[in-house]
Design an enzyme around this catalytic site. Structure first.
Site, mmCIF file in Angstrom:
data_model
loop_
_atom_site.group_PDB
_atom_site.id
_atom_site.type_symbol
_atom_site.label_atom_id
_atom_site.label_comp_id
_atom_site.label_asym_id
_atom_site.label_seq_id
_atom_site.Cartn_x
_atom_site.Cartn_y
_atom_site.Cartn_z
ATOM 1 N N CYS A 344 8.027 3.458 39.126
ATOM 2 C CA CYS A 344 7.764 4.127 37.839
ATOM 3 C C CYS A 344 6.749 5.243 37.995
ATOM 4 O O CYS A 344 5.767 5.090 38.720
ATOM 5 C CB CYS A 344 7.151 3.153 36.838
ATOM 6 S SG CYS A 344 8.172 1.766 36.495
ATOM 7 N N ARG A 439 17.906 5.547 28.016
ATOM 8 C CA ARG A 439 16.785 4.606 28.148
ATOM 9 C C ARG A 439 15.448 5.346 28.056
ATOM 10 O O ARG A 439 14.445 4.788 27.661
ATOM 11 C CB ARG A 439 16.930 3.920 29.510
ATOM 12 C CG ARG A 439 15.946 2.846 29.837
ATOM 13 C CD ARG A 439 16.441 2.174 31.110
ATOM 14 N NE ARG A 439 15.557 1.171 31.627
ATOM 15 C CZ ARG A 439 15.980 0.062 32.238
ATOM 16 N NH1 ARG A 439 17.250 -0.171 32.358
ATOM 17 N NH2 ARG A 439 15.123 -0.799 32.720
HETATM 18 P P1 XMP Z 1 9.219 -3.402 39.877
HETATM 19 O O1 XMP Z 1 7.749 -3.210 40.039
HETATM 20 O O2 XMP Z 1 9.631 -4.824 39.896
HETATM 21 O O3 XMP Z 1 9.548 -2.819 38.415
HETATM 22 O O4 XMP Z 1 9.974 -2.585 40.894
HETATM 23 C C1 XMP Z 1 10.815 -2.909 37.831
HETATM 24 C C2 XMP Z 1 10.727 -2.484 36.387
HETATM 25 O O5 XMP Z 1 10.348 -1.109 36.265
HETATM 26 C C3 XMP Z 1 10.903 -0.566 35.060
HETATM 27 N N1 XMP Z 1 11.600 0.675 35.418
HETATM 28 C C4 XMP Z 1 11.065 1.902 35.277
HETATM 29 N N2 XMP Z 1 9.897 2.316 34.716
HETATM 30 N N3 XMP Z 1 10.456 4.533 35.251
HETATM 31 C C5 XMP Z 1 9.606 3.637 34.699
HETATM 32 O O6 XMP Z 1 8.546 4.037 34.192
HETATM 33 C C6 XMP Z 1 11.638 4.209 35.828
HETATM 34 O O7 XMP Z 1 12.365 5.054 36.322
HETATM 35 C C7 XMP Z 1 11.956 2.824 35.818
HETATM 36 N N4 XMP Z 1 13.045 2.142 36.255
HETATM 37 C C8 XMP Z 1 12.788 0.823 35.986
HETATM 38 C C9 XMP Z 1 11.813 -1.601 34.468
HETATM 39 O O8 XMP Z 1 11.143 -2.212 33.404
HETATM 40 C C10 XMP Z 1 12.037 -2.554 35.637
HETATM 41 O O9 XMP Z 1 12.372 -3.859 35.237
#
Ligand code: XMP
Length: 521
Positions: A344, A439
């Protein structure tokens, strides 16, 4: 003279959640900023229970969910998660049709009774059957043979499904009806698996049992390998997460789709979710980066009205008001996390988001009032983070931890002798082009002009199977619970006491001043 106890000193340093987070209200805290204090324990880690209820009718046997991301959860991941007692949320960066068949694949994976087995007709040639096996990539070659009304005529055994017999007709090669073992549904009784298990023990060499009604109509098929798998599963500590019909549970993400005029496309959302429900989906997740918004709230309301009993996850939020809003709209479980994810960049790009432990605390208090559950979404890198997250939430949602697993979508690539899998944020430009733009509040077409991506594309080192990764994580969670004397997750939540960690304390927490040996841990 008896020593005076000074255990009250603990209370001065190690605080319960309300006291601790209120005292630290001026700073956003995340997992590594805090540590949990141990407590007197009579609980052995292996005896701890990890089941968790996310909503009425949605119970998991371990508190772990794989994220609805296009490099994390498709049917293979969802099956592996459910077999381990957790849940997979199938992402929506694919045509709706495809998402439906992914859900079906999970729901029809390894059943006690295969209700709609592949049947063949007596007039087909063995060559046709071989072609069918090749086309559909079936891993089996024995088929029931039925007439046009579904009445059982016999069984085509795998021994005769060979190229040398390709020009022979099925009718000339089948094992006739009177030599085929069958059982009626009534005879299967209340515990079909136990009954079938007994049958296979009593009939040496028979691996398939056909289920018929009194008129010999085919009702289903039970295989010995399924029965053995299910019997084994029953002995495991953490059972697969199944629905009332003994099917694996499965979730699917849906988006707050807009129509050409910018309004919510209620008709399309309802048609999509109706089709998911028909396929047996156990929960839908309205997944967006900003859940405390009209589009998400309205989507949840529309779904709640149309499907009063369907468990709904919605998010993401990091405020008490966000939780209250989504709970009032009808959500049962609320995702908490804005910007903690490993891929993120929301906090860098948009300057918003709250470190995860503080966000979880604030949201957990609103959730308790509204009687909804919260899910800690993103930022988990180790089992200790999960233990901390579970002191305030009902389950964790992980992307990065599972993205290197065999069951995650995509092939492994070799770089400088190491194996990696692609892992990308749903807010990365590449993922938004594939469909996830809504999203992040953008139109898909927007991606051709300037749009600020809120995620990156990355690589994750290959980490083996989900079984292996989860075994490590579960071991860690159980250890944490043992240290706190918590026999279940409710006790973990009520017993947890926290203290902040200094930067030196953080360094002390990881291996230090040694050269670590890789011994295959
Ligand atoms: P982890 O830390 O487990 O996080 O890799 C997965 C979660 O991150 C969110 N997610 C995003 N958040 N930009 C964001 O700010 C993105 O592009 C993105 N893609 C996923 C989502 O909640 C996921 O479960």
């Amino acid at each position: 003279m008896a020593a005076t106890r000074i255990s009250h000193l603990d209370d001065t340093f190690y605080k319960k959640a309300d006291a601790f987070f209120t005292a630290n209200s001026k700073v956003g805290l995340t997992y590594d900023d805090i540590t949990l204090a141990t407590l007197y324990s009579e609980i052995l880690p292996r005896n701890t229970q990890l089941d968790t209820t996310l909503a009425d009718g949605l119970q998991l046997n371990i508190p772990a969910i794989s994220s609805d991301m296009d490099t994390v959860t498709e049917s293979r991941m969802a099956i592996a998660m459910a077999l381990n007692g957790g849940l997979g949320l199938i992402h929506y960066n694919m045509p709706e049709r495809e998402q439906l068949s992914q859900v079906s694949r999970v729901k029809y994976h390894v059943q006690g009774l295969i209700q709609d087995p592949i049947k063949i007709s007596p007039d087909q040639f063995i060559g046709d059957v071989l072609k069918l096996i090749e086309e559909k990539k079936f891993g089996f070659s024995t088929f029931p043979v039925v007439d046009e009304k579904g009445k059982l005529l016999g069984l085509l055994s795998g021994h005769v499904v060979k190229p040398r017999y390709a020009t022979k007709k099925v009718i000339d090669a089948l094992t006739p009806r009177k030599a085929v073992h069958t059982i009626t549904k009534k005879e299967l009784g209340k515990d079909p698996i136990a009954r079938a298990d007994k049958f296979f023990t009593e009939h040496i060499g028979i691996h398939k049992l056909l289920v018929v009604d009194d008129d010999d109509q085919m009702l289903g098929l039970i295989t010995m390998s399924d029965v053995e798998r299910i019997t084994l599963e029953r002995k495991a500590q953490f059972k697969p997460a199944r629905d009332a019909q003994f099917r694996l549970i499965c979730g699917a993400a849906v988006s707050a789709t807009r129509n050409a005029f910018g309004g919510l496309d209620e008709k399309r959302i309802l048609e999509h979710v109706s089709a998911l429900v028909e396929r047996g989906v156990d929960v839908v997740a309205v997944s967006t980066a900003h859940g405390h918004s009209k589009g998400v709230g309205d989507t949840v309301k529309v779904l709640r009205d149309a499907f009063p009993k369907l468990p709904i996850i919605a998010g993401n939020v990091t405020s008490a008001a966000g939780v209250e809003y989504l709970a009032d709209c009808g959500a049962n479980a609320i995702k908490v996390g804005q910007g903690p994810g490993s891929i993120c960049t929301t906090r860098i790009v948009a300057g918003v988001g709250i470190p995860q432990m503080t966000a979880l605390y604030v949201c957990s208090r609103a959730a308790a009032k509204k009687r909804v559950s919260i899910l800690a979404d993103g930022g988990i890198t180790k089992s200790g983070d999960i233990v901390k997250a579970l002191t305030l939430s009902s389950a964790v949602i992980c992307g990065g931890i599972f993205a290197g697993c065999t069951e995650a979508p995509g092939e492994a690539v070799e770089i400088s002798g190491k194996m990696y899998k692609h892992y990308r944020g749903m807010g990365s430009l590449a993922a938004m082009k594939s469909g996830s733009a809504a999203r992040y509040g953008h139109e898909k077409a927007d991606t051709t002009r300037k749009v600020a991506a809120e995620g990156i594309e990355a690589l994750k080192e290959v980490s083996g199977s989900v079984d292996r990764v989860l075994a490590q994580l579960i071991g860690g969670i159980q250890s944490g619970m043992g240290y706190l004397g918590a026999k279940d997750l409710e006790q973990l939540r009520s017993k947890a006491r926290y203290i902040r960690v200094s930067p030196a304390g953080q360094r002390e927490a990881a291996p230090h001043d040694v050269v670590e040996l890789k011994t295959g841990n």
